[in-house]
Design a protein around this motif. Structure first.
Motif, PDB file in Angstrom:
ATOM      1  N   VAL A 172       0.860  -1.183   0.000  1.00 43.10           N
ATOM      2  CA  VAL A 172       0.000   0.000   0.000  1.00 43.10           C
ATOM      3  C   VAL A 172       0.897   1.233   0.000  1.00 43.10           C
ATOM      4  O   VAL A 172       1.763   1.376   0.871  1.00 43.10           O
ATOM      5  N   TYR A 173       0.705   2.109  -0.991  1.00 42.21           N
ATOM      6  CA  TYR A 173       1.406   3.389  -1.052  1.00 42.21           C
ATOM      7  C   TYR A 173       0.438   4.473  -0.580  1.00 42.21           C
ATOM      8  O   TYR A 173      -0.629   4.656  -1.172  1.00 42.21           O
ATOM      9  N   TYR A 174       0.816   5.192   0.468  1.00 40.92           N
ATOM     10  CA  TYR A 174      -0.061   6.211   1.024  1.00 40.92           C
ATOM     11  C   TYR A 174       0.304   7.588   0.463  1.00 40.92           C
ATOM     12  O   TYR A 174       1.471   8.001   0.487  1.00 40.92           O
ATOM     13  N   GLY A 175      -0.703   8.296  -0.044  1.00 41.16           N
ATOM     14  CA  GLY A 175      -0.493   9.636  -0.557  1.00 41.16           C
ATOM     15  C   GLY A 175      -1.223  10.668   0.275  1.00 41.16           C
ATOM     16  O   GLY A 175      -1.985  10.338   1.186  1.00 41.16           O
ATOM     17  N   ASP A 176      -1.013  11.927  -0.039  1.00 40.87           N
ATOM     18  CA  ASP A 176      -1.671  13.007   0.694  1.00 40.87           C
ATOM     19  C   ASP A 176      -3.178  12.976   0.497  1.00 40.87           C
ATOM     20  O   ASP A 176      -3.949  13.267   1.413  1.00 40.87           O
ATOM     21  N   GLU A 177      -3.617  12.628  -0.722  1.00 43.83           N
ATOM     22  CA  GLU A 177      -5.044  12.629  -1.026  1.00 43.83           C
ATOM     23  C   GLU A 177      -5.568  11.245  -1.400  1.00 43.83           C
ATOM     24  O   GLU A 177      -6.711  10.926  -1.129  1.00 43.83           O
ATOM     25  N   LYS A 178      -4.723  10.422  -2.041  1.00 45.76           N
ATOM     26  CA  LYS A 178      -5.161   9.104  -2.482  1.00 45.76           C
ATOM     27  C   LYS A 178      -4.122   8.052  -2.105  1.00 45.76           C
ATOM     28  O   LYS A 178      -2.942   8.350  -1.993  1.00 45.76           O
ATOM     29  N   ASP A 179      -4.593   6.840  -1.907  1.00 47.91           N
ATOM     30  CA  ASP A 179      -3.719   5.708  -1.618  1.00 47.91           C
ATOM     31  C   ASP A 179      -3.749   4.751  -2.806  1.00 47.91           C
ATOM     32  O   ASP A 179      -4.776   4.577  -3.462  1.00 47.91           O
ATOM     33  N   PHE A 180      -2.606   4.122  -3.067  1.00 49.02           N
ATOM     34  CA  PHE A 180      -2.516   3.159  -4.164  1.00 49.02           C
ATOM     35  C   PHE A 180      -2.206   1.786  -3.585  1.00 49.02           C
ATOM     36  O   PHE A 180      -1.250   1.625  -2.819  1.00 49.02           O
ATOM     37  N   LEU A 181      -3.021   0.801  -3.941  1.00 52.16           N
ATOM     38  CA  LEU A 181      -2.894  -0.554  -3.395  1.00 52.16           C
ATOM     39  C   LEU A 181      -2.602  -1.536  -4.512  1.00 52.16           C
ATOM     40  O   LEU A 181      -3.258  -1.527  -5.548  1.00 52.16           O
ATOM     41  N   ILE A 182      -1.577  -2.369  -4.298  1.00 52.62           N
ATOM     42  CA  ILE A 182      -1.278  -3.452  -5.224  1.00 52.62           C
ATOM     43  C   ILE A 182      -1.480  -4.759  -4.484  1.00 52.62           C
ATOM     44  O   ILE A 182      -0.828  -5.015  -3.465  1.00 52.62           O
ATOM     45  N   ILE A 183      -2.395  -5.585  -4.967  1.00 44.84           N
ATOM     46  CA  ILE A 183      -2.728  -6.859  -4.326  1.00 44.84           C
ATOM     47  C   ILE A 183      -2.302  -8.000  -5.232  1.00 44.84           C
ATOM     48  O   ILE A 183      -2.667  -8.030  -6.413  1.00 44.84           O
ATOM     49  N   THR A 184      -1.543  -8.940  -4.678  1.00 45.54           N
ATOM     50  CA  THR A 184      -1.115 -10.121  -5.425  1.00 45.54           C
ATOM     51  C   THR A 184      -1.729 -11.351  -4.798  1.00 45.54           C
ATOM     52  O   THR A 184      -1.694 -11.515  -3.573  1.00 45.54           O
ATOM     53  N   GLU A 185      -2.288 -12.221  -5.631  1.00 49.92           N
ATOM     54  CA  GLU A 185      -2.850 -13.477  -5.151  1.00 49.92           C
ATOM     55  C   GLU A 185      -2.049 -14.637  -5.739  1.00 49.92           C
ATOM     56  O   GLU A 185      -2.315 -15.106  -6.831  1.00 49.92           O
ATOM     57  N   PRO A 186      -1.018 -15.097  -5.015  1.00 50.11           N
ATOM     58  CA  PRO A 186      -0.205 -16.200  -5.526  1.00 50.11           C
ATOM     59  C   PRO A 186      -0.806 -17.549  -5.164  1.00 50.11           C
ATOM     60  O   PRO A 186      -1.825 -17.634  -4.484  1.00 50.11           O
ATOM     61  N   LYS A 188      -1.166 -20.857  -3.022  1.00 49.21           N
ATOM     62  CA  LYS A 188      -1.239 -20.834  -1.567  1.00 49.21           C
ATOM     63  C   LYS A 188      -0.211 -21.700  -0.863  1.00 49.21           C
ATOM     64  O   LYS A 188       0.082 -21.482   0.292  1.00 49.21           O
ATOM     65  N   THR A 189       0.349 -22.723  -1.555  1.00 50.90           N
ATOM     66  CA  THR A 189       1.316 -23.585  -0.893  1.00 50.90           C
ATOM     67  C   THR A 189       2.686 -23.417  -1.521  1.00 50.90           C
ATOM     68  O   THR A 189       2.824 -23.080  -2.693  1.00 50.90           O
ATOM     69  N   LEU A 190       3.709 -23.701  -0.721  1.00 44.84           N
ATOM     70  CA  LEU A 190       5.076 -23.388  -1.111  1.00 44.84           C
ATOM     71  C   LEU A 190       5.548 -24.175  -2.318  1.00 44.84           C
ATOM     72  O   LEU A 190       6.333 -23.699  -3.118  1.00 44.84           O
ATOM     73  N   ASN A 191       5.075 -25.421  -2.491  1.00 45.29           N
ATOM     74  CA  ASN A 191       5.594 -26.244  -3.576  1.00 45.29           C
ATOM     75  C   ASN A 191       4.816 -26.096  -4.875  1.00 45.29           C
ATOM     76  O   ASN A 191       5.049 -26.826  -5.827  1.00 45.29           O
ATOM     77  N   GLU A 192       3.893 -25.139  -4.934  1.00 45.47           N
ATOM     78  CA  GLU A 192       3.193 -24.869  -6.183  1.00 45.47           C
ATOM     79  C   GLU A 192       3.955 -23.826  -6.984  1.00 45.47           C
ATOM     80  O   GLU A 192       4.816 -23.127  -6.477  1.00 45.47           O
ATOM     81  N   ARG A 193       3.601 -23.717  -8.250  1.00 41.03           N
ATOM     82  CA  ARG A 193       4.300 -22.803  -9.137  1.00 41.03           C
ATOM     83  C   ARG A 193       4.080 -21.350  -8.696  1.00 41.03           C
ATOM     84  O   ARG A 193       3.043 -21.002  -8.186  1.00 41.03           O
ATOM     85  N   TRP A 194       5.091 -20.543  -8.963  1.00 36.54           N
ATOM     86  CA  TRP A 194       5.049 -19.135  -8.563  1.00 36.54           C
ATOM     87  C   TRP A 194       4.291 -18.342  -9.631  1.00 36.54           C
ATOM     88  O   TRP A 194       4.844 -17.550 -10.368  1.00 36.54           O
ATOM     89  N   ASP A 195       2.990 -18.580  -9.728  1.00 35.08           N
ATOM     90  CA  ASP A 195       2.135 -17.876 -10.672  1.00 35.08           C
ATOM     91  C   ASP A 195       1.103 -17.082  -9.876  1.00 35.08           C
ATOM     92  O   ASP A 195       0.679 -17.511  -8.807  1.00 35.08           O
ATOM     93  N   PHE A 196       0.677 -15.959 -10.397  1.00 39.78           N
ATOM     94  CA  PHE A 196      -0.255 -15.158  -9.614  1.00 39.78           C
ATOM     95  C   PHE A 196      -1.017 -14.157 -10.453  1.00 39.78           C
ATOM     96  O   PHE A 196      -0.689 -13.898 -11.617  1.00 39.78           O
ATOM     97  N   ILE A 197      -2.027 -13.600  -9.835  1.00 37.83           N
ATOM     98  CA  ILE A 197      -2.803 -12.501 -10.411  1.00 37.83           C
ATOM     99  C   ILE A 197      -2.555 -11.269  -9.538  1.00 37.83           C
ATOM    100  O   ILE A 197      -2.597 -11.342  -8.315  1.00 37.83           O
ATOM    101  N   THR A 198      -2.273 -10.149 -10.179  1.00 33.37           N
ATOM    102  CA  THR A 198      -2.025  -8.908  -9.456  1.00 33.37           C
ATOM    103  C   THR A 198      -3.025  -7.853  -9.914  1.00 33.37           C
ATOM    104  O   THR A 198      -3.288  -7.721 -11.112  1.00 33.37           O
ATOM    105  N   GLU A 199      -3.567  -7.115  -8.962  1.00 35.42           N
ATOM    106  CA  GLU A 199      -4.513  -6.048  -9.276  1.00 35.42           C
ATOM    107  C   GLU A 199      -4.079  -4.765  -8.595  1.00 35.42           C
ATOM    108  O   GLU A 199      -3.670  -4.775  -7.430  1.00 35.42           O
ATOM    109  N   GLY A 200      -4.139  -3.664  -9.336  1.00 35.69           N
ATOM    110  CA  GLY A 200      -3.806  -2.357  -8.788  1.00 35.69           C
ATOM    111  C   GLY A 200      -5.049  -1.507  -8.614  1.00 35.69           C
ATOM    112  O   GLY A 200      -5.895  -1.452  -9.520  1.00 35.69           O
ATOM    113  N   LEU A 201      -5.168  -0.864  -7.445  1.00 34.02           N
ATOM    114  CA  LEU A 201      -6.323  -0.017  -7.166  1.00 34.02           C
ATOM    115  C   LEU A 201      -5.842   1.368  -6.748  1.00 34.02           C
ATOM    116  O   LEU A 201      -5.039   1.501  -5.828  1.00 34.02           O
ATOM    117  N   ASN A 202      -6.344   2.375  -7.432  1.00 30.01           N
ATOM    118  CA  ASN A 202      -6.038   3.762  -7.118  1.00 30.01           C
ATOM    119  C   ASN A 202      -7.220   4.360  -6.370  1.00 30.01           C
ATOM    120  O   ASN A 202      -8.292   4.556  -6.934  1.00 30.01           O
TER     121      ASN A 202
END
Length: 251
Positions: A172-186, A188-202
């Motif tokens: 989470v990047y905090y700004g004076d007026e708006k915050d920017f959030l980057i969420i990654t959903e990888p 869930k377990t360590l031995n699975e492939r490092w693949d993910f979906i990432t979403e950015g919210l302004n």
């Protein structure tokens, strides 16, 4: 954002349908993410890697196979960063840091006033620059960087979150007026492939969504990743296809 995730995922799958599995000879047990590696990757903006990494290179290529971003780093046997360089052609930025072991600092080659102070656990304790801005770094009980704040006014600039295995998950990047959030959903377990979906919210509004799939080495680190990103700007949706190539050496 009206982004068709199914379409984006299908585009990625068509690129990597024959190359997303681990090598047949991969028998090593995947390691958790080192808190030092994960913390530095968050702050210096490179992809965190597993295991006892000696050095790495990461290069981002656009859909014309042109390199647009490059990062490389070296670590000592304890996992502490010795040097780091990044050239960002997208945002027209560059950084080059070298560790001074005498006083345990990382010093910028481009701006000697920018100094990153480390403790004996190789955690960033504070930074200062030519503008006189001093920042403090807060870690959790496991040694992961979770917050960056102002030393004088306690203003929180950034917050970081991780998976149970220590993979950087959200920021989470905090700004004076708006915050920017980057969420990654990888995965869930360590031995699975490092693949993910990432979403950015302004300020709570979705502005981009990425799907990433990778090919891995025997240490469960990526050798190449395929990235599809859908963006929304003033109601106009665009997509871009990119690749990230990795070279990793281990102790």
């Amino acid at each position: 954002m009206k982004v068709s995730l199914r379409i984006v995922q299908g585009m990625v799958a068509s690129l990597v349908m024959q190359a997303i599995a681990l090598p047949a000879g991969a028998v090593l047990k995947p390691e958790p993410f080192n808190p030092i590696m994960a913390s530095f990757s968050n702050e210096l903006e490179f992809d965190a890697l597993r295991g006892r990494v000696k050095s790495f290179e990461q290069a981002l290529y656009d859909n014309s196979d042109t390199p647009v971003m490059y990062a490389k780093g070296e670590f000592d046997r304890q996992g502490c960063l010795m040097s780091y360089e990044k050239i960002d052609g997208v945002n027209n930025g560059k950084i080059k840091l070298t560790r001074n072991t005498a006083d345990n600092t990382l010093i910028s080659a481009y701006d000697p006033q920018r100094v990153i102070h480390l403790n004996d656990r190789c955690e960033v304790t504070s930074t200062d620059d030519d503008a006189g801005t001093v920042k403090d770094y807060i870690y959790d009980q496991h040694g992961f960087l979770v917050k960056v704040k102002g030393h004088k006014d306690a203003w929180v600039y950034k917050e970081y979150f991780y998976t149970p295995e220590g993979m950087p998950k959200s920021v989470v990047y905090y700004g004076d007026e708006k915050d920017f959030l980057i969420i990654t959903e990888p995965k869930k377990t360590l031995n699975e492939r490092w693949d993910f979906i990432t979403e950015g919210l302004n300020d709570g509004k979705p502005v981009f969504q990425s799907v990433k799939k990778c090919v891995y080495d025997e240490r469960y680190n990526p050798t190449v990743c395929y990235l599809i990103t859908a963006e929304l700007d003033n109601g106009i949706q665009t997509k871009r296809v990119e690749q990230i190539h990795y070279i990793v050496k281990y102790y």
